[in-house]
Enzyme design. Sequence first.
Site, mmCIF file in Angstrom:
data_model
loop_
_atom_site.group_PDB
_atom_site.id
_atom_site.type_symbol
_atom_site.label_atom_id
_atom_site.label_comp_id
_atom_site.label_asym_id
_atom_site.label_seq_id
_atom_site.Cartn_x
_atom_site.Cartn_y
_atom_site.Cartn_z
ATOM 1 N N GLY A 160 9.610 2.895 -6.844
ATOM 2 C CA GLY A 160 9.315 2.995 -8.278
ATOM 3 C C GLY A 160 7.818 3.067 -8.557
ATOM 4 N N PRO B 122 14.200 0.295 -10.459
ATOM 5 C CG PRO B 122 16.145 -0.331 -9.362
ATOM 6 C CD PRO B 122 15.411 0.850 -9.887
ATOM 7 C CG ASP C 89 7.698 5.466 0.076
ATOM 8 O OD1 ASP C 89 7.873 6.087 1.144
ATOM 9 O OD2 ASP C 89 8.143 4.323 -0.141
ATOM 10 C CE LYS D 299 11.638 5.382 -0.893
ATOM 11 N NZ LYS D 299 12.186 4.447 0.092
ATOM 12 C CB SER E 232 5.673 5.632 -4.655
ATOM 13 O OG SER E 232 5.393 4.597 -3.750
ATOM 14 C CB ALA E 233 8.367 7.199 -9.018
HETATM 15 O O1 C5P Z 1 1.926 3.016 2.251
HETATM 16 P P1 C5P Z 1 2.229 1.820 1.439
HETATM 17 O O2 C5P Z 1 0.983 1.180 0.896
HETATM 18 O O3 C5P Z 1 3.231 2.063 0.378
HETATM 19 O O4 C5P Z 1 2.884 0.746 2.434
HETATM 20 C C1 C5P Z 1 3.107 -0.585 2.060
HETATM 21 C C2 C5P Z 1 3.278 -1.437 3.291
HETATM 22 O O5 C5P Z 1 4.480 -1.067 3.977
HETATM 23 C C3 C5P Z 1 2.174 -1.273 4.336
HETATM 24 O O6 C5P Z 1 1.099 -2.126 4.067
HETATM 25 C C4 C5P Z 1 2.905 -1.649 5.611
HETATM 26 O O7 C5P Z 1 2.988 -3.050 5.740
HETATM 27 C C5 C5P Z 1 4.311 -1.134 5.373
HETATM 28 N N1 C5P Z 1 4.527 0.208 5.941
HETATM 29 C C6 C5P Z 1 4.550 0.357 7.326
HETATM 30 N N2 C5P Z 1 4.746 1.602 7.862
HETATM 31 C C7 C5P Z 1 4.944 2.670 7.069
HETATM 32 C C8 C5P Z 1 4.937 2.538 5.661
HETATM 33 C C9 C5P Z 1 4.721 1.283 5.134
HETATM 34 O O8 C5P Z 1 4.381 -0.597 8.069
HETATM 35 N N3 C5P Z 1 5.143 3.864 7.630
#
Ligand code: C5P
Length: 330
Positions: free
Chosen positions: A120, A113, A155, A22, A122-123
């Site tokens: 990636g 990448p 994501d 994405k 997340s996909a």
């Molecule tokens: O949700 P995910 O585990 O992919 O997010 C990874 C990191 O990105 C989180 O630990 C946070 O530090 C940051 N993040 C954030 N706010 C979001 C999405 C991600 O601060 N809405």
Amino acid sequence: MGYWLPPGRLFAVKVLVKAPAKINLALRVGTPRLDGYHRLDTVFTALDLADDVEAITADELTMSMSGRGEDLPVDESNLVIKAARALQKFARARGCEYLADRGAHIHVTKRIPVAGGMAGGSADAAGALVALNELWGIGASHSDLLRLAADLGSDVPFALVGGIAHGTGRGEQLVPVSVPQDLRQQWVVLVNPEGLSTPAVFRAFDEVAVSADNARIADTPASTGELRSALEQGDTAAIVSQMINDLEPVARHLRPDLQEIFDCLESVDGIEKVILSGSGPSIAILVGDADADRLATKLAEFFPNLDVVRTAGPARGAHIVASSTPEETN
Ligand code: C5P
């Protein structure tokens, strides 16, 4: 031997899923919530650039990777295995112990990448949910999978949904944006080899507390409403003018080499828009239809140290492309 679910249909023994990368056409960021996640208002678009996630029946749960992700860990810390565990837990909670105990070998052929801001990992997790739901015959609905996906990462739900979607909350609450059928965007992505940590970029953003258009950060992120209207109308000029990423200034600050690339791209003909991809460090370049291949070749020559990927969007969310039953594989 075969299990039957639904009646008349053999369980698959091999399932191949395509899971898309994405780009955020806009990423507006507000202050962090109590759980540490930032409030987002974003518009995602899925790309043809996709990983293959193949699940094969096995006794144990294992995974392997080839392509770009060869060096990544393939243990319980990998989001793919976490997705599989989440699905097993889901089956167990539904009283389907015999389904929850099944194994699989999952192989990811990586084209997206790694740590580039293109989701990636997340996909792959979304791909694993779709593949194993089919392979194991769990029968989780699309909304069940969306709930599991949201627990895995912000994501992951979008990788299931695909197309173009409006994301709020921490990015996991999605509403599709309907765009004219012929809306097709051509992209060249400059892949930066060294990753930029997403939490580090968000932390730097909190310290600066200023958006990409120089406004003070509020709890509620700036709206992507005008971009969504432009997308619905297929108004390319308006789409381009509304594309903005609040994380871009801090990413440029953390990585001065990005600033140099941005400066360089400003002078290149045929480029409609240059935008940081998610939290970076990859850079997404929107290119006119006629210019895409020529520009990709030119940029590859110009930036020999960067990986140049040519792709287009929108594309479908994670979906099954092949599924074979024991009879078909014999
Ligand atoms: O949700 P995910 O585990 O992919 O997010 C990874 C990191 O990105 C989180 O630990 C946070 O530090 C940051 N993040 C954030 N706010 C979001 C999405 C991600 O601060 N809405």
